[in-house]
Scaffold this motif. Sequence first.
Motif, short mmCIF file in Angstrom:
data_model
loop_
_atom_site.label_atom_id
_atom_site.label_comp_id
_atom_site.label_asym_id
_atom_site.label_seq_id
_atom_site.Cartn_x
_atom_site.Cartn_y
_atom_site.Cartn_z
N LEU A 53 0.84 -1.21 0.00
CA LEU A 53 0.00 0.00 0.00
C LEU A 53 0.88 1.26 0.00
N ASP A 54 1.95 1.23 0.80
CA ASP A 54 2.85 2.38 0.85
C ASP A 54 3.47 2.66 -0.52
N PHE A 55 3.86 1.59 -1.19
CA PHE A 55 4.42 1.78 -2.54
C PHE A 55 3.39 2.43 -3.45
N PHE A 56 2.17 1.95 -3.36
CA PHE A 56 1.10 2.48 -4.19
C PHE A 56 0.88 3.97 -3.88
N MET A 57 0.82 4.28 -2.57
CA MET A 57 0.59 5.68 -2.17
C MET A 57 1.75 6.57 -2.62
N LEU A 58 2.97 6.04 -2.46
CA LEU A 58 4.15 6.84 -2.84
C LEU A 58 4.13 7.15 -4.33
N TYR A 59 3.89 6.15 -5.14
CA TYR A 59 3.91 6.36 -6.59
C TYR A 59 2.69 7.13 -7.08
N ALA A 60 1.62 7.18 -6.25
CA ALA A 60 0.44 7.95 -6.65
C ALA A 60 0.75 9.45 -6.68
N PHE A 61 1.81 9.86 -5.96
CA PHE A 61 2.17 11.29 -5.99
C PHE A 61 2.57 11.74 -7.40
N LEU A 62 3.12 10.82 -8.18
CA LEU A 62 3.63 11.24 -9.51
C LEU A 62 2.49 11.64 -10.45
N PRO A 63 1.48 10.76 -10.69
CA PRO A 63 0.38 11.22 -11.56
C PRO A 63 -0.37 12.41 -10.97
N ALA A 64 -0.46 12.45 -9.62
CA ALA A 64 -1.17 13.58 -9.01
C ALA A 64 -0.44 14.89 -9.32
N LEU A 65 0.90 14.85 -9.26
CA LEU A 65 1.65 16.07 -9.54
C LEU A 65 1.61 16.44 -11.02
N VAL A 66 1.57 15.42 -11.88
CA VAL A 66 1.46 15.71 -13.32
C VAL A 66 0.13 16.43 -13.58
N LEU A 67 -0.92 15.94 -12.95
CA LEU A 67 -2.23 16.57 -13.10
C LEU A 67 -2.21 18.00 -12.57
N LEU A 68 -1.58 18.16 -11.41
CA LEU A 68 -1.46 19.49 -10.80
C LEU A 68 -0.67 20.42 -11.72
N GLY A 69 0.35 19.86 -12.37
CA GLY A 69 1.16 20.65 -13.29
C GLY A 69 0.34 21.13 -14.48
N VAL A 70 -0.49 20.25 -15.02
CA VAL A 70 -1.34 20.64 -16.16
C VAL A 70 -2.25 21.79 -15.72
N ILE A 71 -2.81 21.67 -14.52
CA ILE A 71 -3.69 22.74 -14.02
C ILE A 71 -2.89 24.03 -13.83
N SER A 72 -1.70 23.87 -13.25
CA SER A 72 -0.87 25.05 -13.00
C SER A 72 -0.54 25.78 -14.31
N PHE A 73 -0.25 25.02 -15.38
CA PHE A 73 0.10 25.67 -16.65
C PHE A 73 -1.13 26.19 -17.37
N LYS A 74 -2.29 25.65 -17.05
CA LYS A 74 -3.51 26.24 -17.59
C LYS A 74 -3.79 27.57 -16.89
N ILE A 75 -3.49 27.61 -15.59
CA ILE A 75 -3.64 28.89 -14.86
C ILE A 75 -2.65 29.91 -15.43
N ARG A 76 -1.46 29.42 -15.78
CA ARG A 76 -0.44 30.33 -16.32
C ARG A 76 -0.93 31.07 -17.57
N ASP A 77 -1.76 30.38 -18.37
CA ASP A 77 -2.32 31.01 -19.57
C ASP A 77 -2.98 32.35 -19.21
N ARG A 78 -3.63 32.36 -18.04
CA ARG A 78 -4.32 33.58 -17.63
C ARG A 78 -3.36 34.59 -17.01
N LEU A 79 -2.27 34.07 -16.41
CA LEU A 79 -1.37 34.97 -15.68
C LEU A 79 -0.41 35.72 -16.60
N VAL A 80 0.04 35.04 -17.66
CA VAL A 80 1.07 35.65 -18.49
C VAL A 80 0.42 36.52 -19.55
N ARG A 81 0.80 37.82 -19.50
CA ARG A 81 0.16 38.78 -20.39
C ARG A 81 0.68 38.68 -21.82
N ARG A 82 2.01 38.50 -21.98
CA ARG A 82 2.58 38.59 -23.33
C ARG A 82 3.13 37.26 -23.78
#
Length: 655
Positions: A626-655
Amino acid sequence: MNNSYSMQTNGQTNGSNESFKFVLEKRTDIQSPAASNQKQPSCCLGVSNVSYTVSERVGPWWDLPSYRKKWTRQILNDVSFHVDSGQIMGILGNSGSGKTTLLDSIAGRIGNTGTLIGEVFVNGRKVKQTLFQECFSYVLQSDNLLSYLTVEETLTFTAHLALRQHSASAIRKKVAAVMAELSLSHVANTVIGGRVFPGISGGERRRVSIASQLLQDPKVILLDEPTTGLDSMTANQIVVLLAELARRDRIVIVTIHQPRSELFRVFSRIAIMSCGELVFCGDPGEMVDFFSSCGFECPEYCNPFDIYVDLTSVDTRSSEREAATYRRMHDITSAYRRSEIYQRMTWKIRQSCQRANKPMIPFKSKESPSCMSKLAVLFRRTVRNLSRDRMGVIMRLSQNLIYGMFVAFFVMNLDNDVNKGAVQDRIGIIYQAMGASPYTGMLNAVALFPAMRAVADQESKDGLYQKWQMFLAYIVHIFPFSIISVFIFTSFLYWVVGMHPDPWRFMCFTAVIMVPHITGELLTLVLLGVVQDPNMVNSGMALLNIAGIMVGSGFLRGTQQMPVVFQWLSYLTFQKYGCELLIVTEFYGLNFTCNSSLGFPEGCLIKDGNIIIDQLYPGGPSRYTLDFFMLYAFLPALVLLGVISFKIRDRLVRR
Ligand SMILES: Nc1ncnc2c1ncn2[C@@H]1O[C@H](COP(=O)(O)OP(=O)(O)OP(=O)(O)O)[C@@H](O)[C@H]1O
């Protein structure tokens, strides 16, 4: 008013003592409205009554009463002009006059912090603000290019991102044609270069940026200060080249600081801005005529650009000067608005809108490949660029090892005697391996990613792809590097210090350490999506990691002794699962010896590793999978968070 001015050079053209004077001659090129009606340009751009206002805080945040108040600031005020294809328009003005804001608003990069009103017409058809980016190409002041690619590779990758329906050979031909048009063929195989290693010259870099835009066949090209940072001769060459591009049936609009006097004859139209207003816009001959009629003759042997920009600038050094220069600027603007030049310009805009058979709006080539193809091109480009960065590759592969060497030589051989640090040293190594791995990942991201991010900011605004796609392409290239780098690190550390001699446990140890290293890099990338300053990201990551290892590991304070809120928080840290796994991997079934004469005899009560596991992570072995599963679950979760973060960036970056 058929008299106008041409220029005579006096002295050497390229020497420092060059000068010129204006000579009256009969003009033949200024057409009456009726005459101009007969010959229609293939494309025309009309900008009508564009104004831009922003709402600003009156004072700084530390002065609360004024900070709470807001005022409306007019950045652009009722700007109108008309340009036909085949023409190059230079926008001049002192610093802060609104040149860049004007280009940003036409290019559709103004952001949503203010209110933009006014209309933009292409071929007499109104262009919606949302379509500006698809109609106009924009070359920014700074060149955002990947340092390790050659000129040809840079353009080829851009072409692959922009043009789907073209075959590989068609793209090759297109790139060759654009390079020839911009006189880049001789440096086709030279790398772009960067701060630490040489590549093409500044002028050539600027031309590569322009060439990237030309790949999409834009009819209208906007350039913000393309000559800044270049020596005056190279700057002149760039403007002459832009004039040639315009002559090939395009519209080129360029903001420029202090152009040399001989460029006077290169521009087809000159616009002068001051305090957000267009003080004048007309052809060079008209400009001299107009300012003379206002009582401001250009002295002989002076650069008219300097003279007229000075005349229309507001001098804020004292309130008296400010009032006087503002009045002068206002008088000139009023005179321009009343002039025949202005009437003719507004007539042209109206006339283009009323034309019977209006040509279609010439959008840029928009044959984007599919999402997967874009990802593949971006991935190939990232790998090609970063794999040529020798220092970057060495750093990626060796920094974990260097750290491992430090720990290994510090600990040397692990002992099995409890009174010789058998427990303490093992926990120390686990703590260090878990705690330091995210930092090395973070260092990689902070060193290598901001340059890629700048390129993605520019290219996503050009409509080539979306920022999150570049983020995905970048993280794919992380994995092989991370696997090799962590494997080298653990192979050295594990066997040199003498951890549990079971190869299977070594593999588990390596698999666990992989995650904090990759997580460190991914989390840094996520933060770099929404935080512009890499130094702030550095500090934020350091704090997050310290907090994570403190709460998650349970080494500083046992999980059972923590306040409940921290116990819950620990489940959100990858360090909790990682440390538990490493402790179980190392200590499970490990037997200790004890020489009671060396230390506390009570220490000899710790006979095997299971006692340590029960103390630190009761029930740990049963949660191993279970610990291995939980540990490795951080990777797809962060990839998803990254996609959201870069979608937010679309709104933040003016030029
Ligand atoms: N979104 C905004 N919010 C507040 N002020 C802004 C905004 N955009 C532009 N400005 C202000 O408008 C003025 C004009 O800026 P702009 O960058 O267009 O000038 P510029 O003529 O291009 O100057 P330079 O030649 O120095 O680049 C500046 O004072 C700038 O601070």
